[in-house]
Design a protein around this motif. Structure first.
Motif, short mmCIF file in Angstrom:
data_model
loop_
_atom_site.label_atom_id
_atom_site.label_comp_id
_atom_site.label_asym_id
_atom_site.label_seq_id
_atom_site.Cartn_x
_atom_site.Cartn_y
_atom_site.Cartn_z
N LYS A 136 -6.16 -4.20 9.07
CA LYS A 136 -5.88 -3.04 9.92
C LYS A 136 -6.27 -1.78 9.18
O LYS A 136 -6.17 -1.69 7.96
CB LYS A 136 -4.41 -2.98 10.30
N SER A 137 -6.70 -0.79 9.96
CA SER A 137 -7.12 0.49 9.43
C SER A 137 -6.19 1.58 9.97
O SER A 137 -5.85 1.56 11.15
CB SER A 137 -8.56 0.76 9.85
N PHE A 138 -5.80 2.54 9.12
CA PHE A 138 -4.88 3.60 9.51
C PHE A 138 -5.41 4.95 9.05
O PHE A 138 -5.80 5.11 7.89
CB PHE A 138 -3.50 3.40 8.88
N SER A 139 -5.44 5.92 9.93
CA SER A 139 -5.73 7.30 9.53
C SER A 139 -4.45 7.87 8.95
O SER A 139 -3.37 7.72 9.52
CB SER A 139 -6.15 8.13 10.74
N LEU A 140 -4.56 8.52 7.80
CA LEU A 140 -3.39 9.05 7.12
C LEU A 140 -3.24 10.54 7.42
O LEU A 140 -4.22 11.28 7.43
CB LEU A 140 -3.50 8.83 5.61
N THR A 152 -9.94 16.99 9.86
CA THR A 152 -8.63 17.50 9.49
C THR A 152 -7.91 16.55 8.55
O THR A 152 -7.27 16.97 7.60
CB THR A 152 -7.77 17.72 10.75
N TYR A 153 -8.02 15.25 8.79
CA TYR A 153 -7.36 14.23 7.99
C TYR A 153 -8.44 13.32 7.40
O TYR A 153 -8.84 12.33 8.03
CB TYR A 153 -6.39 13.41 8.85
N PRO A 154 -8.92 13.62 6.19
CA PRO A 154 -10.06 12.88 5.65
C PRO A 154 -9.73 11.49 5.10
O PRO A 154 -10.62 10.71 4.82
CB PRO A 154 -10.56 13.78 4.54
N PHE A 155 -8.43 11.16 4.95
CA PHE A 155 -8.06 9.90 4.32
C PHE A 155 -7.80 8.81 5.35
O PHE A 155 -7.22 9.04 6.41
CB PHE A 155 -6.81 10.07 3.46
N LYS A 156 -8.21 7.59 4.99
CA LYS A 156 -7.99 6.42 5.82
C LYS A 156 -7.58 5.28 4.88
O LYS A 156 -8.08 5.16 3.77
CB LYS A 156 -9.27 6.05 6.56
N ALA A 157 -6.63 4.46 5.31
CA ALA A 157 -6.18 3.31 4.52
C ALA A 157 -6.57 2.04 5.27
O ALA A 157 -6.44 1.96 6.49
CB ALA A 157 -4.68 3.36 4.32
N ILE A 158 -7.04 1.05 4.52
CA ILE A 158 -7.36 -0.26 5.09
C ILE A 158 -6.52 -1.29 4.35
O ILE A 158 -6.56 -1.37 3.12
CB ILE A 158 -8.86 -0.59 4.96
N ILE A 163 -5.88 -3.54 -0.54
CA ILE A 163 -5.79 -2.23 0.09
C ILE A 163 -6.95 -1.37 -0.40
O ILE A 163 -7.41 -1.51 -1.54
CB ILE A 163 -4.44 -1.54 -0.21
N GLN A 164 -7.43 -0.52 0.49
CA GLN A 164 -8.49 0.41 0.14
C GLN A 164 -8.10 1.80 0.65
O GLN A 164 -7.51 1.92 1.73
CB GLN A 164 -9.81 0.03 0.81
N LEU A 165 -8.47 2.81 -0.11
CA LEU A 165 -8.29 4.20 0.31
C LEU A 165 -9.66 4.81 0.48
O LEU A 165 -10.47 4.80 -0.45
CB LEU A 165 -7.48 4.99 -0.73
#
Length: 179
Positions: free
Chosen positions: A125-129, A93-99, A152-154
């Motif tokens: 830290k890793s975050f689901s967007l 459902t939420y394909p994006f993740k930020a590190i 930062i990485q997307l």
């Protein structure tokens, strides 16, 4: 014409009492006079009917009010508000993740450009967007301390689609990904 039984005087047919001797000419006319011509008296039957009708109306209004209030959605249900504590993200459902990786303390805003979520921390830290596959995604991060690197990485479906980093003082880094 009505003849008086006491004195024999001929009275008009509408007379209740004899015009000559004041004798009561008929009980039937007397009952009509007492009921119809006495001002200020209520007929008990009519008053009871009015009270019953008013009682039925009040009960019907109370039942309608109760049914109407219980059939309406709550105020929060009508606002179409979505509450998210960040614990129910799914990769499909939420394909994006930020590190976000930093050697010191950092602050970041990330997500859909119209709805950015603020996070702060230190280290990696890793975050689901909360962004759909067709949403644009933005990440802005800034270091609090002047030493070390901030990167930062997307990721989209587990693959890096954009990244940026800095080693300058309290500099910031940004990514804007146009889906």
């Amino acid at each position: 014409m009505v003849k008086c039984p006491r004195c024999g005087y001929e009275n008009a047919s509408s007379s209740v009492y004899c015009d000559n001797c004041a004798y009561l000419l008929s009980e039937k006319n007397s009952a009509r006079v007492t009921k119809e011509n006495k001002p200020g008296r209520w007929n008990v039957g009519i008053a009871r009917k009015i009270v019953i009708v008013l009682g039925i109306i009040v009960i019907a209004l109370l039942l309608f009010s109760f049914a109407f209030n219980n059939s309406q959605p709550s105020h929060n249900d009508t606002l179409n508000v979505i509450y998210d504590d960040g614990s129910h993200h799914q990769s499909s459902t939420y394909p994006f993740k930020a590190i976000v990786k930093g050697d010191g303390n950092w602050y970041a805003e990330m997500g859909n450009p119209d709805y950015l979520v603020s996070k702060s921390g230190s280290g990696s830290k890793s975050f689901s967007l909360d962004c759909a596959a067709w949403d644009d995604v933005e990440i802005n991060a800034q270091k609090y301390s002047g030493e070390g690197e901030l990167s930062i990485q997307l990721l989209r479906n587990g693959k890096v689609v954009a990244e940026n980093s800095t080693t300058n003082g309290t500099d910031s880094v940004s990514i804007y990904f146009d889906s």
